[in-house]
Design a protein around this motif. Sequence first.
Motif, short mmCIF file in Angstrom:
data_model
loop_
_atom_site.label_atom_id
_atom_site.label_comp_id
_atom_site.label_asym_id
_atom_site.label_seq_id
_atom_site.Cartn_x
_atom_site.Cartn_y
_atom_site.Cartn_z
N CYS A 59 0.84 -1.21 0.00
CA CYS A 59 0.00 0.00 0.00
C CYS A 59 0.87 1.25 0.00
O CYS A 59 1.84 1.35 0.75
CB CYS A 59 -0.89 0.00 1.25
SG CYS A 59 -1.81 1.54 1.48
N ASP A 60 0.50 2.19 -0.84
CA ASP A 60 1.13 3.51 -0.79
C ASP A 60 0.13 4.41 -0.07
O ASP A 60 -0.93 4.74 -0.63
CB ASP A 60 1.39 4.01 -2.21
CG ASP A 60 1.96 5.42 -2.22
OD1 ASP A 60 1.96 6.09 -1.17
OD2 ASP A 60 2.39 5.86 -3.30
N GLU A 65 -6.68 5.46 -3.62
CA GLU A 65 -7.06 4.15 -4.16
C GLU A 65 -6.36 3.01 -3.42
O GLU A 65 -6.97 2.00 -3.06
CB GLU A 65 -6.64 4.12 -5.63
CG GLU A 65 -7.41 3.21 -6.50
CD GLU A 65 -6.92 3.37 -7.94
OE1 GLU A 65 -5.81 2.90 -8.22
OE2 GLU A 65 -7.65 3.99 -8.73
N SER A 66 -5.07 3.20 -3.17
CA SER A 66 -4.28 2.19 -2.49
C SER A 66 -4.75 2.01 -1.04
O SER A 66 -4.84 0.89 -0.53
CB SER A 66 -2.80 2.63 -2.53
OG SER A 66 -1.96 1.63 -2.13
N ARG A 67 -5.09 3.10 -0.39
CA ARG A 67 -5.62 3.02 0.99
C ARG A 67 -6.95 2.27 1.01
O ARG A 67 -7.22 1.46 1.88
CB ARG A 67 -5.82 4.42 1.59
CG ARG A 67 -4.56 5.08 2.08
CD ARG A 67 -4.91 6.28 2.96
NE ARG A 67 -5.91 7.16 2.38
CZ ARG A 67 -5.66 8.18 1.57
NH1 ARG A 67 -4.42 8.48 1.25
NH2 ARG A 67 -6.64 8.92 1.09
N LEU A 114 1.43 13.48 5.78
CA LEU A 114 0.29 14.12 6.44
C LEU A 114 -1.07 13.74 5.83
O LEU A 114 -1.95 13.26 6.54
CB LEU A 114 0.49 15.65 6.42
CG LEU A 114 -0.53 16.47 7.20
CD1 LEU A 114 -0.61 16.02 8.66
CD2 LEU A 114 -0.20 17.96 7.14
N GLN A 115 -1.20 13.92 4.52
CA GLN A 115 -2.50 13.63 3.90
C GLN A 115 -2.85 12.14 4.03
O GLN A 115 -3.99 11.79 4.35
CB GLN A 115 -2.47 14.05 2.42
CG GLN A 115 -3.83 14.00 1.76
CD GLN A 115 -3.81 14.65 0.38
OE1 GLN A 115 -2.97 15.49 0.09
NE2 GLN A 115 -4.73 14.26 -0.47
N GLY A 116 -1.86 11.28 3.81
CA GLY A 116 -2.08 9.83 3.92
C GLY A 116 -2.60 9.45 5.30
O GLY A 116 -3.70 8.89 5.44
N GLN A 122 -9.08 8.71 9.37
CA GLN A 122 -10.53 8.92 9.20
C GLN A 122 -11.21 7.59 8.83
O GLN A 122 -12.22 7.20 9.42
CB GLN A 122 -10.75 9.95 8.09
CG GLN A 122 -12.20 10.24 7.80
CD GLN A 122 -12.37 10.91 6.44
OE1 GLN A 122 -12.09 10.31 5.40
NE2 GLN A 122 -12.82 12.16 6.45
N GLN A 123 -10.62 6.90 7.84
CA GLN A 123 -11.26 5.68 7.33
C GLN A 123 -11.26 4.57 8.39
O GLN A 123 -12.26 3.89 8.60
CB GLN A 123 -10.54 5.23 6.06
CG GLN A 123 -10.86 6.15 4.88
CD GLN A 123 -9.76 6.19 3.82
OE1 GLN A 123 -8.58 5.97 4.09
NE2 GLN A 123 -10.14 6.49 2.59
N LEU A 124 -10.15 4.41 9.09
CA LEU A 124 -10.09 3.32 10.08
C LEU A 124 -10.84 3.68 11.37
O LEU A 124 -11.36 2.78 12.04
CB LEU A 124 -8.65 2.92 10.35
CG LEU A 124 -8.06 2.05 9.22
CD1 LEU A 124 -6.60 1.72 9.46
CD2 LEU A 124 -8.86 0.75 9.03
N ALA A 125 -10.91 4.95 11.68
CA ALA A 125 -11.71 5.35 12.85
C ALA A 125 -13.18 4.98 12.59
O ALA A 125 -13.87 4.47 13.48
CB ALA A 125 -11.56 6.84 13.12
#
Length: 258
Positions: A59-60, A65-67, A114-116, A122-125
């Motif tokens: 994963c990058d 998309e990768s996340r 930072l952005q990653g 956010q997504q995993l929370a």
Amino acid sequence: MEQKIDQKVVLVTGGTQGIGLGIAHEFLSKNYFVIICARHEPKENLFESFEESSLFIECDISSNESRAKLIETIKKNVGRIDVLVNNAGVGPPERKDLLEASEKFFEYVMKINLQGPYFLTQQLANYMIELQEKGKILNYHPSIMTISSISAFTSSTSRGEYCISKAGLSMMTKLYADRLAEYNIPVYEIQPGIIETPMTKGVKSKYDKLIGEGLLPIKRWGNPADIGKAAVTLAEGLIPYTTGQVLNLDGGFHVRRL
Ligand SMILES: NC(=O)c1ccc[n+]([C@@H]2O[C@H](COP(=O)([O-])OP(=O)(O)OC[C@H]3O[C@@H](n4cnc5c(N)ncnc54)[C@H](OP(=O)(O)O)[C@@H]3O)[C@@H](O)[C@H]2O)c1
């Protein structure tokens, strides 16, 4: 790889070397199921005696998309996440003075550092909240931590973008700590100092000299296990009634001295 739902699961981004690998080893020693991710698959088996308890996902983290694929794989193949350790990070490909540095490097560093992590958190929370609401996992106490740096408050004029990305992670920690407190998800920041890893290989002699001359009250390099032990301590809830906390793992670097 068969995941037992009663084993706690940690995702360590950038866990293939350096600090992330040290963190992964500490969690494995506490019987966690460890997921690591990075852009490149490690060439050798990193966790020989823990094959059943570990998983590598390419994963990058700077790519949306990768996340999304990373999260989909975790949901489908593992079905649970207890701890997120935002560790993956880079310096600028080339150090350049503040008066000359390019926007290209700025964007590269900010997207990864930072952005990653901002959007992965956010997504995993949201996934952690979903798991909590389903109520199927016994003793489910999720937590989130981010590896920033002493660069969050220390100026290095030859890598301004790195310092800004790390200062941004400090605010990110405060924001998520505030927002996720109602879900009992503590959010922490770890600020490592000078840690011996592949990232610091090129500046080894510089820091050997500075440490020898007394830069740090504790006169040694930090190592990845130092950071790993702190991460496990936080994840295990051993510092209760805290969130948004900053841990200075820096040999005392942050102490002002006369
Ligand atoms: N070493 C220090 O003295 C020190 C001090 C303070 C803070 N830190 C911070 O601690 C963290 C780890 O540092 P380190 O010294 O262990 O660095 P490192 O040895 O260079 O390891 C970095 C890890 O992050 C991964 N990575 C880099 N970019 C990525 C991306 N876009 N997506 C996914 N994974 C990525 C790398 O794998 P791939 O290249 O295969 O993707 C690698 O596994 C970083 O955030 C760093 O800023 C380090």
